[in-house]
Design a protein around this motif. Structure first.
Motif, PDB file in Angstrom:
ATOM      1  N   ILE A  21       0.715   8.188 -18.174  1.00  0.00           N
ATOM      2  CA  ILE A  21       1.691   7.340 -17.491  1.00  0.00           C
ATOM      3  C   ILE A  21       1.932   6.122 -18.364  1.00  0.00           C
ATOM      4  N   LEU A  22       3.175   5.848 -18.664  1.00  0.00           N
ATOM      5  CA  LEU A  22       3.555   4.719 -19.511  1.00  0.00           C
ATOM      6  C   LEU A  22       3.945   3.544 -18.621  1.00  0.00           C
ATOM      7  N   THR A  63      -8.801  11.476 -10.595  1.00  0.00           N
ATOM      8  CA  THR A  63      -8.608  11.749  -9.166  1.00  0.00           C
ATOM      9  C   THR A  63      -8.441  13.263  -9.030  1.00  0.00           C
ATOM     10  N   VAL A  64      -7.510  13.735  -8.227  1.00  0.00           N
ATOM     11  CA  VAL A  64      -7.281  15.178  -8.170  1.00  0.00           C
ATOM     12  C   VAL A  64      -6.923  15.709  -9.556  1.00  0.00           C
ATOM     13  N   ILE A  65      -6.164  14.926 -10.309  1.00  0.00           N
ATOM     14  CA  ILE A  65      -5.854  15.250 -11.698  1.00  0.00           C
ATOM     15  C   ILE A  65      -6.315  14.078 -12.562  1.00  0.00           C
ATOM     16  N   PRO A  66      -6.715  14.326 -13.789  1.00  0.00           N
ATOM     17  CA  PRO A  66      -7.103  13.213 -14.677  1.00  0.00           C
ATOM     18  C   PRO A  66      -5.870  12.490 -15.207  1.00  0.00           C
ATOM     19  N   LEU A  67      -5.884  11.185 -15.118  1.00  0.00           N
ATOM     20  CA  LEU A  67      -4.755  10.353 -15.549  1.00  0.00           C
ATOM     21  C   LEU A  67      -5.170   9.482 -16.725  1.00  0.00           C
ATOM     22  N   GLU A  68      -4.157   8.985 -17.426  1.00  0.00           N
ATOM     23  CA  GLU A  68      -4.354   8.005 -18.493  1.00  0.00           C
ATOM     24  C   GLU A  68      -3.173   7.053 -18.464  1.00  0.00           C
ATOM     25  N   GLN A  87       5.297  12.871 -24.751  1.00  0.00           N
ATOM     26  CA  GLN A  87       3.923  13.086 -24.298  1.00  0.00           C
ATOM     27  C   GLN A  87       3.670  12.545 -22.899  1.00  0.00           C
ATOM     28  N   PHE A  88       4.575  11.749 -22.370  1.00  0.00           N
ATOM     29  CA  PHE A  88       4.344  11.074 -21.096  1.00  0.00           C
ATOM     30  C   PHE A  88       5.069  11.819 -19.977  1.00  0.00           C
ATOM     31  N   ALA A  89       4.384  11.890 -18.839  1.00  0.00           N
ATOM     32  CA  ALA A  89       4.973  12.539 -17.673  1.00  0.00           C
ATOM     33  C   ALA A  89       5.757  11.571 -16.807  1.00  0.00           C
ATOM     34  N   THR A  90       5.392  10.276 -16.848  1.00  0.00           N
ATOM     35  CA  THR A  90       6.044   9.273 -16.005  1.00  0.00           C
ATOM     36  C   THR A  90       6.140   7.970 -16.785  1.00  0.00           C
ATOM     37  N   MET A  91       7.242   7.279 -16.605  1.00  0.00           N
ATOM     38  CA  MET A  91       7.411   5.935 -17.161  1.00  0.00           C
ATOM     39  C   MET A  91       7.674   4.972 -16.009  1.00  0.00           C
ATOM     40  N   ILE A  92       6.846   3.934 -15.918  1.00  0.00           N
ATOM     41  CA  ILE A  92       6.985   2.902 -14.893  1.00  0.00           C
ATOM     42  C   ILE A  92       7.373   1.605 -15.589  1.00  0.00           C
ATOM     43  N   PHE A  93       8.538   1.088 -15.242  1.00  0.00           N
ATOM     44  CA  PHE A  93       9.012  -0.177 -15.805  1.00  0.00           C
ATOM     45  C   PHE A  93       8.923  -1.240 -14.715  1.00  0.00           C
ATOM     46  N   VAL A  94       8.228  -2.339 -15.022  1.00  0.00           N
ATOM     47  CA  VAL A  94       7.977  -3.410 -14.053  1.00  0.00           C
ATOM     48  C   VAL A  94       8.926  -4.563 -14.354  1.00  0.00           C
ATOM     49  N   ILE A  95       9.668  -4.992 -13.336  1.00  0.00           N
ATOM     50  CA  ILE A  95      10.609  -6.112 -13.456  1.00  0.00           C
ATOM     51  C   ILE A  95      10.213  -7.174 -12.440  1.00  0.00           C
ATOM     52  N   ASP A  96      10.040  -8.389 -12.917  1.00  0.00           N
ATOM     53  CA  ASP A  96       9.778  -9.513 -12.015  1.00  0.00           C
ATOM     54  C   ASP A  96      11.053  -9.829 -11.249  1.00  0.00           C
ATOM     55  N   ILE A  97      10.948  -9.878  -9.926  1.00  0.00           N
ATOM     56  CA  ILE A  97      12.135 -10.082  -9.106  1.00  0.00           C
ATOM     57  C   ILE A  97      12.731 -11.464  -9.302  1.00  0.00           C
ATOM     58  N   GLN A  98      11.979 -12.417  -9.866  1.00  0.00           N
ATOM     59  CA  GLN A  98      12.474 -13.761 -10.121  1.00  0.00           C
ATOM     60  C   GLN A  98      12.903 -13.972 -11.567  1.00  0.00           C
ATOM     61  N   ASP A  99      12.711 -12.941 -12.415  1.00  0.00           N
ATOM     62  CA  ASP A  99      13.019 -13.077 -13.833  1.00  0.00           C
ATOM     63  C   ASP A  99      14.529 -13.015 -14.067  1.00  0.00           C
ATOM     64  N   LEU A 100      14.940 -13.535 -15.232  1.00  0.00           N
ATOM     65  CA  LEU A 100      16.337 -13.392 -15.636  1.00  0.00           C
ATOM     66  C   LEU A 100      16.607 -11.926 -15.926  1.00  0.00           C
ATOM     67  N   TYR A 101      17.676 -11.416 -15.388  1.00  0.00           N
ATOM     68  CA  TYR A 101      17.835  -9.966 -15.350  1.00  0.00           C
ATOM     69  C   TYR A 101      18.385  -9.373 -16.640  1.00  0.00           C
ATOM     70  N   HIS A 102      19.009 -10.147 -17.482  1.00  0.00           N
ATOM     71  CA  HIS A 102      19.700  -9.550 -18.618  1.00  0.00           C
ATOM     72  C   HIS A 102      18.720  -8.912 -19.612  1.00  0.00           C
ATOM     73  N   GLN A 103      17.717  -9.650 -20.037  1.00  0.00           N
ATOM     74  CA  GLN A 103      16.801  -9.135 -21.052  1.00  0.00           C
ATOM     75  C   GLN A 103      15.965  -7.967 -20.546  1.00  0.00           C
ATOM     76  N   PRO A 104      15.298  -8.039 -19.374  1.00  0.00           N
ATOM     77  CA  PRO A 104      14.520  -6.877 -18.922  1.00  0.00           C
ATOM     78  C   PRO A 104      15.377  -5.655 -18.624  1.00  0.00           C
ATOM     79  N   ILE A 105      16.594  -5.844 -18.113  1.00  0.00           N
ATOM     80  CA  ILE A 105      17.444  -4.694 -17.814  1.00  0.00           C
ATOM     81  C   ILE A 105      17.894  -4.010 -19.102  1.00  0.00           C
ATOM     82  N   GLN A 106      18.196  -4.809 -20.150  1.00  0.00           N
ATOM     83  CA  GLN A 106      18.591  -4.216 -21.426  1.00  0.00           C
ATOM     84  C   GLN A 106      17.443  -3.423 -22.042  1.00  0.00           C
TER      85      GLN A 106
END
Length: 472
Positions: A21-22, A63-68, A87-106
């Motif tokens: 998981i990324l 857990t039920v499956i081994p994660l990294e 190689q990754f099965a899932t990508m999780i991108f975290v955005i601060d709800i108070q952050d300026l949106y232009h840079q993280p969205i890009q």
């Protein structure tokens, strides 16, 4: 403060194929806090003292499956990542709800396009994090604004990218939204999820349970649930109950489960637990009086002869004049019965009392004097403690009756007359179910009978998953 490196709690195994998981996001967006709260049991208040992630951290979790989980620094880009996105099965991108949106969205758009090109089947998740700092109205407004901006930027690059499935979820480490969101991410990675859900449906049908969850006991993520929709108050109730049991469970741990107390206490070699024979106090058999230099060594090497305190321990010293009749008797039996060339030259001094030797005691000294002077064969009588046999695994259970709460929420009214049950079904998996109080009181045996079959099914599924992921 727990370190970012994998600890022994992770139970990493090198010979297991792990699902990767990324975890991405801008600097100070809350990536490391999410990982520490979920998988290292860190208190949300302690996340304020976490340092900024400056290098890639790989955190294994079983857990039920081994994660990294790959916790990446804020300046990571698709080009600087150490591994291909395929190689990754899932990508999780975290955005601060108070952050300026232009840079993280890009940055999110760049990773989504790169992941879609390399691995179109990758699960794309966006956690709009730190949602607890805003009111409900502003929270929903900012959440919709971020979602619209991401889809607009993807469509601006290419109309095809606008159809990429992306899941947006509001999360916070101070409530149960983070556990619920990550549980839904985990559901997409478990290939055996339909079988676990079928087991939960059968259990609810046979036990008349209104809701059932299969929780991971350490992270408090529910890896499966029955077919009925998940009610957030019900999930929060089960998660809090599991957290309480994790906190107070070690206080009621079984004594038999402690490896230190299962070891039998072994006595010291010089103090045997039982005498060598019934006639030991009356038989003057010690052969140590014949060889004063080796008397001390033979006394320590044969703890099974308690007759030594009468004469053998006293005979080499000049203070043994208090026992004139007992000291010469054993010496003559050993000298007349064993004319070995290894006998010391000082033996003729005690030959005056030869006629007093008894014929029944003669074979005993010969058996001790015929071998070599080394005390190797003498420690055989000492009993060696055998380790106790491993006991069957103990599966604890608990139950709590839910009374009517003065809260006006509808979930509190439905909880009245309900029993919340907990059953451990695997070393790290537990079944939490809501059963009507009348059914649990009248048919508790039937409920636990169904738990046994559910436990066997879950353990078999986990064994199949472990065998399929083992490297050969």
């Amino acid at each position: 403060m727990p370190s970012a490196a994998p600890s022994a709690k992770a139970r990493a195994q090198d010979n297991v194929i792990r699902t990767k998981i990324l975890l991405l996001g801008m600097r100070r967006s809350g990536k490391t806090s999410i990982r520490q709260v979920l998988f290292n049991d860190l208190s949300p208040r302690e996340t304020l003292y976490l340092e900024t992630t400056t290098h890639l951290t790989k955190h294994p979790f079983d857990t039920v499956i081994p994660l990294e989980i790959w916790d990446c620094p804020g300046d990571t880009s698709p080009d600087t990542l150490d591994a291909p996105l395929s190689q990754f099965a899932t990508m999780i991108f975290v955005i601060d709800i108070q952050d300026l949106y232009h840079q993280p969205i890009q940055k999110l758009v760049n990773f989504v396009i790169a992941a879609y090109q390399e691995n179109p089947n990758m699960n794309l998740e966006v956690f709009v994090h730190k949602a607890d700092v805003l009111t409900e109205e502003y929270k929903i407004e900012n959440f919709r604004h971020i979602q619209e901006r991401v889809l607009y930027e993807l469509g601006f690059v290419n109309a095809e990218y606008e159809q990429i499935p992306i899941n947006f979820q509001l999360t916070s480490i101070y409530d149960h939204s983070l556990h619920d969101a990550f549980s839904r991410v985990l559901h997409k990675l478990i290939d055996s999820l339909p079988y676990l859900e079928d087991l939960l449906n059968v259990f609810c049908s046979n036990s008349q349970a209104t809701k059932a969850f299969l929780f991971d006991t350490e992270s408090r993520l529910y890896v499966a649930t029955d077919a009925s929709p998940v009610d957030p108050p019900t999930h929060n109730l089960c998660s809090d109950y599991l957290q309480t049991l994790n906190a107070f469970g070690p206080l009621y741990k079984s004594i038999s489960a402690s490896p230190l107390r299962m070891q039998a206490s072994t006595p010291d070699p010089p103090v045997p637990p039982t005498p060598a024979g019934p006639s030991a106090p009356a038989s003057p058999r010690p052969p140590t009086a014949t060889a004063p230099p080796s008397a001390a060594g033979s006394t320590l090497a044969s703890p099974a002869s308690p007759s030594a305190p009468l004469s053998s321990a006293q005979s080499p010293h000049p203070d043994s004049a208090l026992l004139p009749a007992l000291a010469p008797a054993p010496t003559t039996t050993s000298t007349t019965a064993s004319p070995s060339p290894l006998a010391p030259p000082a033996l003729p001094t005690a030959s005056t009392s030869g006629p007093t030797s008894t014929p029944t005691l003669a074979p005993a000294p010969t058996s001790t004097s015929t071998p070599s002077p080394s005390p190797a064969p003498l420690p055989t009588p000492t009993p060696t403690p055998t380790p106790p046999a491993p006991r069957p695994r103990f599966y604890p259970s608990a139950a709590a009756s839910l009374s009517l709460s003065p809260s006006p929420s509808p979930s509190a009214a439905t909880a009245a007359g309900t029993t919340l049950t907990y059953y451990l079904v695997a070393p790290r998996l537990a079944l939490l179910a809501l059963v009507p109080a009348g059914v649990f009181a009248a048919r508790r045996g039937l409920v636990e009978y169904n738990v046994v079959f559910f436990r066997e099914g879950v353990q078999e599924i986990c064994a199949v998953e472990a065998e399929a992921r083992r490297m050969r």
